[in-house]
Scaffold this active site. Structure first.
Site, PDB file in Angstrom:
ATOM      1  N   ALA A  22       0.834  -1.214   0.000  1.00 50.81           N
ATOM      2  CA  ALA A  22       0.000   0.000   0.000  1.00 50.81           C
ATOM      3  C   ALA A  22       0.868   1.263   0.000  1.00 50.81           C
ATOM      4  CB  ALA A  22      -0.945   0.000   1.198  1.00 50.81           C
ATOM      5  N   SER A  48       3.197  -7.492   5.988  1.00 48.06           N
ATOM      6  CA  SER A  48       2.566  -8.733   5.528  1.00 48.06           C
ATOM      7  C   SER A  48       2.743  -8.888   4.028  1.00 48.06           C
ATOM      8  CB  SER A  48       1.060  -8.705   5.806  1.00 48.06           C
ATOM      9  OG  SER A  48       0.813  -8.889   7.148  1.00 48.06           O
ATOM     10  N   SER A  49       2.855  -7.750   3.338  1.00 50.42           N
ATOM     11  CA  SER A  49       2.927  -7.783   1.868  1.00 50.42           C
ATOM     12  C   SER A  49       3.970  -8.764   1.362  1.00 50.42           C
ATOM     13  CB  SER A  49       3.252  -6.389   1.325  1.00 50.42           C
ATOM     14  OG  SER A  49       2.233  -5.485   1.635  1.00 50.42           O
ATOM     15  N   ALA A  52       2.893 -12.446   1.357  1.00 52.67           N
ATOM     16  CA  ALA A  52       1.705 -12.929   0.638  1.00 52.67           C
ATOM     17  C   ALA A  52       2.106 -14.046  -0.326  1.00 52.67           C
ATOM     18  CB  ALA A  52       1.052 -11.786  -0.120  1.00 52.67           C
ATOM     19  N   GLY A  54      -0.545 -16.249  -2.277  1.00 51.32           N
ATOM     20  CA  GLY A  54      -1.450 -16.625  -3.366  1.00 51.32           C
ATOM     21  C   GLY A  54      -1.319 -15.718  -4.572  1.00 51.32           C
ATOM     22  N   GLU A 120      -9.102 -19.646  -6.905  1.00 46.95           N
ATOM     23  CA  GLU A 120      -9.134 -19.793  -5.447  1.00 46.95           C
ATOM     24  C   GLU A 120     -10.570 -19.868  -4.973  1.00 46.95           C
ATOM     25  OE1 GLU A 120      -6.705 -16.789  -3.592  1.00 46.95           O
ATOM     26  OE2 GLU A 120      -4.855 -17.849  -4.097  1.00 46.95           O
ATOM     27  N   HIS A 239      -7.174 -17.416   8.985  1.00 47.50           N
ATOM     28  CA  HIS A 239      -6.866 -18.304   7.858  1.00 47.50           C
ATOM     29  C   HIS A 239      -6.996 -19.737   8.352  1.00 47.50           C
ATOM     30  CE1 HIS A 239      -4.997 -20.166   4.437  1.00 47.50           C
ATOM     31  NE2 HIS A 239      -4.999 -18.998   3.815  1.00 47.50           N
ATOM     32  N   ARG A 285     -13.808 -19.004   3.824  1.00 43.78           N
ATOM     33  CA  ARG A 285     -12.737 -19.147   4.819  1.00 43.78           C
ATOM     34  C   ARG A 285     -13.242 -19.324   6.230  1.00 43.78           C
ATOM     35  NH1 ARG A 285      -7.688 -15.152   3.253  1.00 43.78           N
ATOM     36  NH2 ARG A 285      -6.957 -16.565   1.654  1.00 43.78           N
ATOM     37  N   HIS A 344      -5.267 -13.667  10.548  1.00 41.90           N
ATOM     38  CA  HIS A 344      -4.618 -13.494   9.241  1.00 41.90           C
ATOM     39  C   HIS A 344      -4.826 -12.120   8.643  1.00 41.90           C
ATOM     40  CE1 HIS A 344      -2.934 -14.825   5.490  1.00 41.90           C
ATOM     41  NE2 HIS A 344      -4.045 -14.571   4.819  1.00 41.90           N
ATOM     42  N   GLU A 368      -4.303  -2.639   4.389  1.00 40.13           N
ATOM     43  CA  GLU A 368      -5.019  -3.380   5.438  1.00 40.13           C
ATOM     44  C   GLU A 368      -5.429  -2.498   6.619  1.00 40.13           C
ATOM     45  OE1 GLU A 368      -3.310  -7.193   6.285  1.00 40.13           O
ATOM     46  OE2 GLU A 368      -4.570  -7.449   8.068  1.00 40.13           O
ATOM     47  N   ARG A 379     -13.252 -11.331   3.863  1.00 38.52           N
ATOM     48  CA  ARG A 379     -12.521 -10.979   2.642  1.00 38.52           C
ATOM     49  C   ARG A 379     -12.429 -12.169   1.686  1.00 38.52           C
ATOM     50  NH1 ARG A 379      -6.528 -11.460   1.344  1.00 38.52           N
ATOM     51  NH2 ARG A 379      -6.554 -12.866   3.113  1.00 38.52           N
TER      52      ARG A 379
HETATM   53  C1  LIG Z   1       1.248 -15.026   5.156  1.00 35.63           C
HETATM   54  C2  LIG Z   1       0.311 -14.106   4.428  1.00 35.63           C
HETATM   55  C3  LIG Z   1      -0.132 -14.427   3.147  1.00 35.63           C
HETATM   56  C4  LIG Z   1      -1.000 -13.573   2.459  1.00 35.63           C
HETATM   57  N1  LIG Z   1      -1.360 -13.858   1.172  1.00 35.63           N
HETATM   58  C5  LIG Z   1      -2.109 -12.976   0.467  1.00 35.63           C
HETATM   59  C6  LIG Z   1      -2.399 -13.190  -0.912  1.00 35.63           C
HETATM   60  O1  LIG Z   1      -1.958 -14.161  -1.501  1.00 35.63           O
HETATM   61  N2  LIG Z   1      -3.154 -12.264  -1.555  1.00 35.63           N
HETATM   62  C7  LIG Z   1      -3.643 -11.157  -0.946  1.00 35.63           C
HETATM   63  O2  LIG Z   1      -4.337 -10.358  -1.586  1.00 35.63           O
HETATM   64  N3  LIG Z   1      -3.361 -10.926   0.358  1.00 35.63           N
HETATM   65  C8  LIG Z   1      -2.608 -11.794   1.073  1.00 35.63           C
HETATM   66  N4  LIG Z   1      -2.316 -11.538   2.378  1.00 35.63           N
HETATM   67  C9  LIG Z   1      -2.757 -10.267   2.976  1.00 35.63           C
HETATM   68  C10 LIG Z   1      -1.891  -9.145   2.423  1.00 35.63           C
HETATM   69  O3  LIG Z   1      -0.563  -9.573   2.338  1.00 35.63           O
HETATM   70  C11 LIG Z   1      -1.957  -7.896   3.311  1.00 35.63           C
HETATM   71  O4  LIG Z   1      -3.269  -7.561   3.609  1.00 35.63           O
HETATM   72  C12 LIG Z   1      -1.308  -6.717   2.584  1.00 35.63           C
HETATM   73  O5  LIG Z   1      -0.028  -7.069   2.159  1.00 35.63           O
HETATM   74  C13 LIG Z   1      -1.229  -5.521   3.492  1.00 35.63           C
HETATM   75  O6  LIG Z   1      -0.429  -4.560   2.852  1.00 35.63           O
HETATM   76  P1  LIG Z   1      -0.169  -3.169   3.548  1.00 35.63           P
HETATM   77  O7  LIG Z   1       0.776  -2.446   2.667  1.00 35.63           O
HETATM   78  O8  LIG Z   1      -1.465  -2.570   3.890  1.00 35.63           O
HETATM   79  O9  LIG Z   1       0.544  -3.547   4.940  1.00 35.63           O
HETATM   80  P2  LIG Z   1       1.922  -4.277   5.231  1.00 35.63           P
HETATM   81  O10 LIG Z   1       2.448  -4.968   4.038  1.00 35.63           O
HETATM   82  O11 LIG Z   1       1.719  -5.099   6.455  1.00 35.63           O
HETATM   83  O12 LIG Z   1       2.921  -3.085   5.534  1.00 35.63           O
HETATM   84  C14 LIG Z   1       2.834  -2.330   6.713  1.00 35.63           C
HETATM   85  C15 LIG Z   1       4.030  -1.409   6.793  1.00 35.63           C
HETATM   86  O13 LIG Z   1       3.857  -0.523   7.906  1.00 35.63           O
HETATM   87  C16 LIG Z   1       5.032  -0.537   8.718  1.00 35.63           C
HETATM   88  N5  LIG Z   1       4.631  -0.215  10.092  1.00 35.63           N
HETATM   89  C17 LIG Z   1       3.582  -0.692  10.798  1.00 35.63           C
HETATM   90  N6  LIG Z   1       3.516  -0.094  11.999  1.00 35.63           N
HETATM   91  C18 LIG Z   1       4.548   0.789  12.046  1.00 35.63           C
HETATM   92  C19 LIG Z   1       5.009   1.721  13.010  1.00 35.63           C
HETATM   93  N7  LIG Z   1       4.399   1.896  14.190  1.00 35.63           N
HETATM   94  N8  LIG Z   1       6.107   2.465  12.719  1.00 35.63           N
HETATM   95  C20 LIG Z   1       6.747   2.322  11.545  1.00 35.63           C
HETATM   96  N9  LIG Z   1       6.350   1.459  10.580  1.00 35.63           N
HETATM   97  C21 LIG Z   1       5.268   0.708  10.840  1.00 35.63           C
HETATM   98  C22 LIG Z   1       5.621  -1.928   8.527  1.00 35.63           C
HETATM   99  O14 LIG Z   1       6.989  -1.954   8.880  1.00 35.63           O
HETATM  100  C23 LIG Z   1       5.366  -2.109   7.031  1.00 35.63           C
HETATM  101  O15 LIG Z   1       6.353  -1.438   6.298  1.00 35.63           O
HETATM  102  C24 LIG Z   1      -1.456 -12.392   3.094  1.00 35.63           C
HETATM  103  C25 LIG Z   1      -1.019 -12.077   4.384  1.00 35.63           C
HETATM  104  C26 LIG Z   1      -0.143 -12.916   5.055  1.00 35.63           C
HETATM  105  C27 LIG Z   1       0.325 -12.542   6.425  1.00 35.63           C
END
Ligand SMILES: Cc1cc2nc3c(=O)[nH]c(=O)nc-3n(C[C@H](O)[C@H](O)[C@H](O)COP(=O)(O)OP(=O)(O)OC[C@H]3O[C@@H](n4cnc5c(N)ncnc54)[C@H](O)[C@@H]3O)c2cc1C
Length: 531
Positions: A22, A48-49, A52, A54, A120, A239, A285, A344, A368, A379
């Site tokens: 994001a 979490s990104s 991921a 799938g 899926e 999950h 799920r 999850h 997220e 979801r």
């Molecule tokens: C194992 C797993 C498998 C998944 N598989 C899939 C899939 O196949 N397809 C799908 O659509 N989704 C999947 N998901 C869900 C998806 O990965 C996440 O919902 C998505 O990546 C979230 O992206 P994001 O950028 O919002 O947050 P994130 O990728 O979690 O990034 C958050 C960022 O914020 C930073 N941060 C957080 N708090 C602080 C703080 N206080 N100070 C400084 N930095 C901070 C972190 O360091 C990180 O850089 C999966 C999740 C997991 C855990």
């Protein structure tokens, strides 16, 4: 309120918290408008990104359509998905996949050179783009981080632990972050007129989770502490198939395995999902997670058997899962994998509109940590990375030109990696035991009391306050929702209300619920605010 005593960095462009999909994608879509991205861990591998497996859903196949994708999204949402937001998500998905290709994402291709599309659970069509089978997250975040590093308008700052939003006259004007540890640490105020939260979910607040330790719900907590409206916090997706080998976080056995025909068996060898749902292993799920939870609660064990459906192709098709299983001494080619449900994904989050605007001026959220209404009560698989892309682009469009001035020159310190500590054990165990897959008023009240006790013991430490705030919102929302719907299952309220209603609440509402958990009506939480 904390003070930064002279350490102020003026980020005159946008300031983005979080370097997952994001945050990075929003920064790239903002370019050449300046963006400063601050994150704890290293961009490209953080959040979490990067984990991921799938992939990302998009209606790209012949015979598929955004309407069909939106309909599946709404059906999975168990009555709470916002159809307009789901339509927007599905309609813009193909363009966002094009963007990822342009940045260099090496999506898998079929023999004819077209994007290979996986199927899926609960998707009517094959529509999941993936990379090397189960490495989509790692490949996409690495690609976006590389693109961001070579984009002059983006400054990537790592090693900063964000703690609190700065609010002046009802408007968010900055973010306090700590740099370094202990006595050496410095508090810095980053000022910007456009703050974008992209800080991920709260999965690590649970003792059993697939999420990395950074996913502590701190962005959600920060926003709520600043008075921002939070939506649907009670909806946490578990999950069904984390690999149950005692690792923390629990490695994931991706949904795509069941999509490829893997079956769930109990320790008597019975394929129990056949008796639970017409779609068996491909049921929604929450249905699969609850069925596994009940087998385990009865004292049994559950296994994902891939030996017949995938067999020898496992190492090549699912290298990440294969490595996790083999590290625990299980060969998925010949042996069933022990599995259990794990926290999850968070459907709830900062309430946002179609441009990612939060309820306080100067604040946007995407990924997220936001709740756009797309996912409703549950979801659909592979829609979360997509939501981060679609709404990240929309946030960028809205912020673009919002304050078109150059990025400030206030030199930040050199990068230093930040290792997020896990939340306190008492908090994680409370969340898993009492705010988990099956909930009851008694457990939820106990949880709220325990969360408040952890909060008091923390004596106002802002990182802990962010975590307890996120936990309190989830538990309070769960206590207020007296029905079972999607991922929220109440053993004392099994019915699903005829008229679906989203939850919108502030921290003041959650505190009121925590203080008076026996109050009979929380009806006023159900009103949609204007963001
Ligand atoms: C194992 C797993 C498998 C998944 N598989 C899939 C899939 O196949 N397809 C799908 O659509 N989704 C999947 N998901 C869900 C998806 O990965 C996440 O919902 C998505 O990546 C979230 O992206 P994001 O950028 O919002 O947050 P994130 O990728 O979690 O990034 C958050 C960022 O914020 C930073 N941060 C957080 N708090 C602080 C703080 N206080 N100070 C400084 N930095 C901070 C972190 O360091 C990180 O850089 C999966 C999740 C997991 C855990």
């Amino acid at each position: 309120m904390i003070h930064a005593a002279g350490n102020v960095v003026e980020a005159k462009g946008a300031l983005i918290l979080g370097a997952g999909v994001a945050g990075l994608f929003t920064a790239l879509k903002l370019a050449p408008f300046p963006a400063m991205v601050i994150a704890g861990a290293q961009p490209g591998v953080s959040g979490s990104s990067a984990w991921a497996q799938g992939g990302i859903a998009a209606a790209l196949a012949e015979g598929d359509s955004p309407e069909s994708h939106a309909a599946d999204t709404v059906a999975a949402g168990a009555g709470l998905s916002d159809p307009a937001m789901a339509a927007l998500l599905a309609a813009e998905a193909p363009d966002r996949i094009e963007d990822l290709l342009r940045y260099g994402t090496p999506f898998d291709r079929d023999a004819a050179g077209k994007l290979a599309l996986g199927r899926e659970a609960a998707h009517a069509m094959p529509r999941i783009v993936h990379v090397q089978g189960d490495r989509a997250g790692a490949a996409i975040t690495a690609t976006l981080a590389a693109a961001a590093r070579s984009t002059p308008s983006i400054a990537l700052l790592e090693g900063f632990h964000a703690l609190e939003l700065a609010v002046e006259n009802g408007r968010v004007v900055g973010l306090f972050a700590r740099y370094g540890l202990g006595a050496e640490s410095r508090l810095i105020l980053f000022r910007s007129s456009a703050i974008i939260l992209a800080s991920g979910g709260p999965g690590a607040l649970y003792a059993v989770t697939t999420n990395p330790p950074e996913s502590r719900g701190e962005g959600l907590g920060m926003a709520a502490r600043a008075g921002v409206i939070i939506a649907d916090p009670e909806f946490v997706q578990f999950h069904p198939t984390a690999i149950a080998v005692g690792r923390d976080p629990a490695p994931l056995a991706t949904e795509a395995l069941r999509g490829a025909g893997a079956t769930l068996i109990n320790d008597k060898g019975v394929r129990f999902m056949l008796a639970v749902h017409a779609d068996a292993e491909l049921a929604p799920r929450d249905v699969v997670a609850r069925a596994i939870h009940r087998e385990i609660a009865r004292g049994g064990r559950v296994f994902l058997d891939c030996t017949q459906a995938i067999g020898a192709a496992f190492p090549e098709k699912f290298p990440t899962v294969c490595a996790s299983a083999r590290a625990a001494g299980i060969d998925p080619v010949t042996q069933p994998i022990p599995v259990a449900p794990a926290a999850h994904y968070h459907m709830g989050g900062v309430a946002t509109d179609e441009f990612g605007r939060a309820s306080l001026k100067g604040l946007w959220a995407c990924g997220e940590c936001a709740s756009t209404g797309v996912h409703g009560a549950n979801r659909l698989a592979s829609n979360s990375l997509l939501e981060a892309l679609v709404f990240g682009a929309r946030v960028a469009e809205d912020v673009h030109g919002h304050n078109a001035v150059e990025l400030g020159r206030g030199a930040p310190p050199a990068p230093e990696h930040w290792q997020a500590a896990l939340p306190p054990r008492a908090l994680r165990e409370t969340m898993s035991r009492d705010v988990g897959i099956e909930r009851h008023a008694d457990g939820l009240k106990r949880a709220l009391a325990a969360i408040v006790a952890v909060e008091r013991a923390g004596a106002g430490e802002p990182a802990l306050l962010n975590m307890t705030t996120a936990a309190k919102l989830i538990a309070a929302g769960a206590l207020a929702r007296r029905e079972s719907r999607g991922a929220h299952f109440r053993t004392d309220y099994l019915q699903t209300d005829v008229v679906p209603a989203r939850t919108f609440l502030t921290l003041a509402d959650a505190d009121r619920i925590a203080q008076q958990p026996a109050a009979s009506s929380f009806g006023k939480l159900r009103m949609k605010p204007s963001c």
